[in-house]
Design a protein around this motif. Sequence first.
Motif, PDB file in Angstrom:
ATOM      1  N   PRO A   9     -10.254 -24.671  33.485  1.00 17.36           N
ATOM      2  CA  PRO A   9      -9.483 -24.895  32.261  1.00 17.36           C
ATOM      3  C   PRO A   9      -8.658 -23.670  31.901  1.00 17.36           C
ATOM      4  CG  PRO A   9     -11.808 -24.539  31.752  1.00 17.36           C
ATOM      5  CD  PRO A   9     -11.707 -24.667  33.221  1.00 17.36           C
ATOM      6  N   LEU A  10      -7.460 -23.886  31.342  1.00 17.28           N
ATOM      7  CA  LEU A  10      -6.601 -22.779  30.933  1.00 17.28           C
ATOM      8  C   LEU A  10      -7.247 -22.028  29.789  1.00 17.28           C
ATOM      9  CD1 LEU A  10      -3.112 -24.499  30.973  1.00 17.28           C
ATOM     10  CD2 LEU A  10      -4.001 -22.847  32.610  1.00 17.28           C
ATOM     11  N   PRO A  11      -7.276 -20.682  29.853  1.00 17.98           N
ATOM     12  CA  PRO A  11      -7.966 -19.899  28.828  1.00 17.98           C
ATOM     13  C   PRO A  11      -7.121 -19.733  27.578  1.00 17.98           C
ATOM     14  CG  PRO A  11      -7.051 -18.463  30.505  1.00 17.98           C
ATOM     15  CD  PRO A  11      -6.751 -19.857  30.926  1.00 17.98           C
ATOM     16  N   ASP A  17       3.091 -22.981  26.531  1.00 19.41           N
ATOM     17  CA  ASP A  17       3.045 -21.593  26.064  1.00 19.41           C
ATOM     18  C   ASP A  17       3.411 -20.626  27.187  1.00 19.41           C
ATOM     19  OD1 ASP A  17       2.226 -22.349  23.518  1.00 19.41           O
ATOM     20  OD2 ASP A  17       0.093 -22.270  24.050  1.00 19.41           O
ATOM     21  N   LYS A  18       2.869 -20.898  28.371  1.00 18.87           N
ATOM     22  CA  LYS A  18       3.131 -20.011  29.500  1.00 18.87           C
ATOM     23  C   LYS A  18       4.606 -20.059  29.910  1.00 18.87           C
ATOM     24  CE  LYS A  18      -1.435 -19.617  31.578  1.00 18.87           C
ATOM     25  NZ  LYS A  18      -2.146 -19.493  32.845  1.00 18.87           N
ATOM     26  N   LEU A  19       5.191 -21.252  29.886  1.00 16.48           N
ATOM     27  CA  LEU A  19       6.596 -21.364  30.246  1.00 16.48           C
ATOM     28  C   LEU A  19       7.483 -20.642  29.232  1.00 16.48           C
ATOM     29  CD1 LEU A  19       6.787 -25.076  31.450  1.00 16.48           C
ATOM     30  CD2 LEU A  19       6.888 -23.011  32.864  1.00 16.48           C
ATOM     31  N   ARG A  20       7.090 -20.724  27.951  1.00 13.78           N
ATOM     32  CA  ARG A  20       7.849 -20.028  26.915  1.00 13.78           C
ATOM     33  C   ARG A  20       7.780 -18.508  27.122  1.00 13.78           C
ATOM     34  NH1 ARG A  20       5.543 -22.136  22.889  1.00 13.78           N
ATOM     35  NH2 ARG A  20       7.001 -23.872  22.607  1.00 13.78           N
ATOM     36  N   MET A  21       6.567 -18.039  27.437  1.00 16.92           N
ATOM     37  CA  MET A  21       6.397 -16.606  27.693  1.00 16.92           C
ATOM     38  C   MET A  21       7.155 -16.182  28.960  1.00 16.92           C
ATOM     39  SD  MET A  21       2.361 -16.053  26.785  1.00 16.92           S
ATOM     40  CE  MET A  21       2.447 -14.306  27.136  1.00 16.92           C
ATOM     41  N   LEU A  22       7.163 -17.066  29.948  1.00 13.42           N
ATOM     42  CA  LEU A  22       7.890 -16.777  31.176  1.00 13.42           C
ATOM     43  C   LEU A  22       9.385 -16.649  30.894  1.00 13.42           C
ATOM     44  CD1 LEU A  22       7.920 -16.508  34.271  1.00 13.42           C
ATOM     45  CD2 LEU A  22       8.055 -18.994  34.415  1.00 13.42           C
ATOM     46  N   LEU A  23       9.904 -17.498  30.019  1.00 11.65           N
ATOM     47  CA  LEU A  23      11.307 -17.430  29.634  1.00 11.65           C
ATOM     48  C   LEU A  23      11.619 -16.111  28.942  1.00 11.65           C
ATOM     49  CD1 LEU A  23      14.067 -18.825  29.440  1.00 11.65           C
ATOM     50  CD2 LEU A  23      13.301 -19.871  27.295  1.00 11.65           C
ATOM     51  N   ASP A  24      10.696 -15.668  28.075  1.00 13.38           N
ATOM     52  CA  ASP A  24      10.888 -14.387  27.384  1.00 13.38           C
ATOM     53  C   ASP A  24      10.912 -13.221  28.368  1.00 13.38           C
ATOM     54  OD1 ASP A  24      10.994 -15.632  24.929  1.00 13.38           O
ATOM     55  OD2 ASP A  24       8.858 -15.354  24.492  1.00 13.38           O
ATOM     56  N   ILE A  25      10.003 -13.262  29.363  1.00 12.55           N
ATOM     57  CA  ILE A  25       9.968 -12.210  30.378  1.00 12.55           C
ATOM     58  C   ILE A  25      11.273 -12.186  31.165  1.00 12.55           C
ATOM     59  CG2 ILE A  25       8.850 -11.446  32.511  1.00 12.55           C
ATOM     60  CD1 ILE A  25       6.225 -12.543  31.417  1.00 12.55           C
ATOM     61  N   THR A  26      11.753 -13.391  31.517  1.00 13.76           N
ATOM     62  CA  THR A  26      12.990 -13.490  32.298  1.00 13.76           C
ATOM     63  C   THR A  26      14.166 -12.911  31.524  1.00 13.76           C
ATOM     64  OG1 THR A  26      12.159 -15.476  33.403  1.00 13.76           O
ATOM     65  CG2 THR A  26      14.531 -15.075  33.489  1.00 13.76           C
ATOM     66  N   SER A  48      -0.240 -10.970  30.203  1.00 14.46           N
ATOM     67  CA  SER A  48      -0.281 -11.916  29.081  1.00 14.46           C
ATOM     68  C   SER A  48      -0.114 -13.350  29.567  1.00 14.46           C
ATOM     69  CB  SER A  48       0.811 -11.577  28.062  1.00 14.46           C
ATOM     70  OG  SER A  48       2.087 -11.634  28.675  1.00 14.46           O
ATOM     71  N   LEU A  49       0.442 -13.521  30.745  1.00 11.43           N
ATOM     72  CA  LEU A  49       0.611 -14.845  31.334  1.00 11.43           C
ATOM     73  C   LEU A  49      -0.586 -15.243  32.186  1.00 11.43           C
ATOM     74  CD1 LEU A  49       4.292 -15.151  32.642  1.00 11.43           C
ATOM     75  CD2 LEU A  49       3.088 -16.775  31.193  1.00 11.43           C
ATOM     76  N   ILE A  50      -0.926 -14.366  33.112  1.00  8.98           N
ATOM     77  CA  ILE A  50      -2.024 -14.628  34.049  1.00  8.98           C
ATOM     78  C   ILE A  50      -2.889 -13.374  34.107  1.00  8.98           C
ATOM     79  CG2 ILE A  50      -2.623 -15.345  36.397  1.00  8.98           C
ATOM     80  CD1 ILE A  50       0.297 -16.266  36.745  1.00  8.98           C
ATOM     81  N   PRO A  51      -4.107 -13.420  33.573  1.00  7.42           N
ATOM     82  CA  PRO A  51      -4.973 -12.238  33.586  1.00  7.42           C
ATOM     83  C   PRO A  51      -5.271 -11.781  35.013  1.00  7.42           C
ATOM     84  CG  PRO A  51      -5.815 -13.895  32.077  1.00  7.42           C
ATOM     85  CD  PRO A  51      -4.728 -14.548  32.852  1.00  7.42           C
ATOM     86  N   TYR A  52      -5.310 -10.467  35.217  1.00  7.80           N
ATOM     87  CA  TYR A  52      -5.633  -9.913  36.535  1.00  7.80           C
ATOM     88  C   TYR A  52      -6.351  -8.576  36.347  1.00  7.80           C
ATOM     89  CZ  TYR A  52      -1.555  -6.916  35.690  1.00  7.80           C
ATOM     90  OH  TYR A  52      -0.661  -6.030  35.154  1.00  7.80           O
TER      91      TYR A  52
END
Length: 427
Positions: A9-11, A17-26, A48-52
Amino acid sequence: MSEQIKEPPLPGLTTTDKLRMLLDITKKISRSLDLQEVLNQVMDTLDSLIPYDAAGIFVVKCDDKLAEEPCVFEAEAVRGYDIEELTNLHLKLGEGLIGQVALTAEPIISSDVRDNPIYINARGETRSEMVAPIISNTEVIGVFDLESDELNAYSTDDLEVLMLLASQVAIIIEKVMLHEQMIEKKRLEGQLEVARQVQLELLPPKDPQLAGYDISAYNFPTEEVSGDYYDWVKIYDDQIGLVIADVSGKGVPAALLMAFLRASLRAATHIGYSAHISMAKVNYLLWESIERNQFVTAFYGILDVSNKTLTYTNAGHNPPVLLKKNGDFSFMERGSVPLGMFRDTRYHDYYLTTEPGDVLVLYTDGVTEAQNLKGEEYGRERLAQSARTNHRLGARDLIMALYSEVLEWTEGRGATDDVTFFVIKAL
């Protein structure tokens, strides 16, 4: 993808939300043309998108000059690794998960790296890993690597987000590279313009005036800066020294070498050395100063009005064409090796007594090597025939006629190297 795993499950964050954040990063990374800054921005916001626990962007660097192992990875932006261990890793195409992705252009999710036979341990705590290719114009230019200390940390949803981010990074990298190429092109164009100005400044502003002779010289430049050079210098009222030369190479190095040749030869002329001694002195100076792959071909002569004699020496330059009044022609083949090749080369003086109607055509290899659409060279025989056809013209008009023939041979495209003529006509 090498392993199929069950999506966890997504945390807390939805795909939206992730796509919106990805757009901001881009949006953020698209504002910069500094590659290192862009990649660091990506790494700083990726968590902030994918924990590592560790992540890196590795760019493929290839050296065509290396026969073995021409392509390796360079870590452009990393987080969470031991830098010393990473430096000693030296991964190549096909090695490890990163190398496999770069080779196949297929992403990989490994839920437990200890069970993956191609995994190469660069970090002892890593348990799961996700790698995505960075692709530009169907070519893998790098990889995106995320590692986690937890098992089964990454889902196919995470991979989709990472692939989207990788595609944006590829666009940014390509844009930065194009910008750098444009800057480099402008820099080289600036250098070529400087070299061209140096070349033009070194050429004499007018033809020599000598009783009993009609003399003219002209350089037809290409877009490239070459090392074609001609000059004349007054020695006495009834004597001039004249030279035509071709410096190896192009661009700024050729222009600088031309300037060195001009200064050296003029100094030798003013001291009063004979033609062959002048050449020997210049040869030694060049041998002492230039790279071993550089050299200069040159024809240097002293024209004396009083006895109607040209005393000359030839250092590997194209044999001049001598036309007699009756239309017969011959090539003056005598000479030695180019300047700057050997330390103690000996040069010899040769003598030509001119008679009214004689025409001497000096030229550079841009003339004889000019090619037609079939790849055939113009050659010195065609040059001699053209000179014979037009030998009654004045020196400057003869040069223009010869150049017109070269243009006609190349079907208007012109020569690929500078064309230079130096014509001496006895009246």
